[in-house]
Design a protein around this motif. Structure first.
Motif, PDB file in Angstrom:
ATOM      1  N   SER A  69      75.521 -12.002 -65.743  1.00 31.63           N
ATOM      2  CA  SER A  69      74.933 -11.061 -64.786  1.00 31.63           C
ATOM      3  C   SER A  69      74.480 -11.765 -63.511  1.00 31.63           C
ATOM      4  O   SER A  69      74.072 -11.108 -62.551  1.00 31.63           O
ATOM      5  CB  SER A  69      73.744 -10.334 -65.418  1.00 31.63           C
ATOM      6  N   GLN A  70      74.590 -13.120 -63.500  1.00 28.37           N
ATOM      7  CA  GLN A  70      74.128 -13.896 -62.352  1.00 28.37           C
ATOM      8  C   GLN A  70      75.198 -14.790 -61.731  1.00 28.37           C
ATOM      9  O   GLN A  70      75.132 -15.113 -60.555  1.00 28.37           O
ATOM     10  CB  GLN A  70      72.952 -14.791 -62.769  1.00 28.37           C
ATOM     11  N   LYS A  71      76.191 -15.198 -62.526  1.00 29.25           N
ATOM     12  CA  LYS A  71      77.202 -16.152 -62.064  1.00 29.25           C
ATOM     13  C   LYS A  71      78.576 -15.707 -62.531  1.00 29.25           C
ATOM     14  O   LYS A  71      78.705 -15.052 -63.573  1.00 29.25           O
ATOM     15  CB  LYS A  71      76.914 -17.553 -62.618  1.00 29.25           C
ATOM     16  N   ASN A  97      78.521  -9.143 -59.607  1.00 31.32           N
ATOM     17  CA  ASN A  97      77.821  -9.613 -60.799  1.00 31.32           C
ATOM     18  C   ASN A  97      77.789  -8.539 -61.885  1.00 31.32           C
ATOM     19  O   ASN A  97      77.919  -8.839 -63.077  1.00 31.32           O
ATOM     20  CB  ASN A  97      76.391 -10.034 -60.446  1.00 31.32           C
TER      21      ASN A  97
END
Length: 294
Positions: A69-71, A97
């Motif tokens: 969800s971030q990268k 994302n």
């Protein structure tokens, strides 16, 4: 006084129309990225009487899904020594994302369903892949061929090969000089190309990997006007459109650009008909209500 006031039911149905239209297009877009492309499963199963491998694999999967969800790329290890399991995921470079997370979230269950409890596995979806292996698992070459698919339509003109090769050359140069990172999309003379490398490669190694993929896909697919080829550390896709590359979102997969455009057109047409039908029904209902009031 004397001003036309739009009936409130027309406004409410306009909102309804927009909401349903947005929902359908979102569903179509998300579905494109979670289509299974291929799976690779080791022959050897876990020897796991204590359940340590199963627990490490679960911890690894949870960690990878959380980070997605971030990268768009992340590696992790779960466990120690001979019990350790290494894994990673990577999403297409043009995914948000949210879409990356939605894609990666589906993979652990697919691996369990398609491969079972094996010592190494990789599942590739249209928008992402996830892979893992136990400590000591035999390593394979960065440029080992994993999967390829070639379109059934063959080029009819003489200009295809030159246009395709020019597009490939531009893509390899772009990846090798690092101007677009490890992900590239572009079009050149009616050929749309996409290439991406695994996140731990340098730009030079990425260019070399994709160049190997280029040579392989030219050999494997010949004069097919579309193709996809996956090596261990990189992949590419291409499509040739004699009448020009369709003008749709760059986040559509190159192998499904025509299909997606067609699907969205059908969805929009269907929703428009639905919206029009609802407006007509509400209009008739309003007329009958007024007559009853009189």
């Amino acid at each position: 006084m004397g001003l036309f006031r739009k009936p409130s039911f027309l406004l409410s149905n306009t909102v309804f129309f927009i909401t349903v239209y947005g929902f359908l297009v979102t569903v179509i877009s998300a579905a494109d990225y979670t289509t299974l492309v291929f799976k690779g499963c080791a022959d050897q199963k876990f020897q796991d009487p204590s359940g340590i491998y199963a627990q490490n694999l679960k911890n690894l999967s949870d960690s990878l899904v959380s980070q997605s969800s971030q990268k768009i790329y992340f590696t992790a290890t779960s466990g120690d020594g001979q019990n350790a399991i290494m894994g990673l995921y990577q999403c297409r470079g043009d995914l948000s994302n949210d879409l990356c997370h939605a894609c990666v979230t589906k993979v652990p269950d697919l691996i369990d369903k398609l491969c079972g409890k094996v010592v190494a596995a990789r599942v590739q979806l249209s928008g992402c892949y996830l892979k893992y292996e136990v400590a000591g698992f035999k390593q394979v070459s960065e440029t080992e061929l994993l999967y390829k698919v070639c379109g059934s339509t063959k080029a009819s003109g003489t200009e295809f090969e030159g246009r395709r090769d020019a597009a490939f050359e531009t893509m390899v140069d772009g990846l090798r000089n690092g101007s677009k990172g490890l992900f590239y999309t572009g079009e050149n003379q009616s050929v749309f190309v996409l290439g991406q490398c695994e996140g731990d490669l340098s730009s030079g190694d990425c260019g070399d990997c994709v160049n190997t993929a280029v040579q392989s896909v030219k050999s494997e697919c010949g004069d097919s006007i579309s193709g996809q080829l996956y090596l261990n550390k990189c992949y590419l896709s291409y499509s040739y459109y004699p009448n020009g590359v369709p003008s749709i979102s760059s986040t559509s997969d190159v192998g499904t650009r025509q299909h997606t455009q067609r699907t969205v057109a059908i969805a929009v047409g269907g929703v428009a008909a639905l919206g029009f039908g609802v407006v007509c029904l509400m209009f008739v209902r309003s007329i009958f209500k007024k007559r009853l009031d009189y």
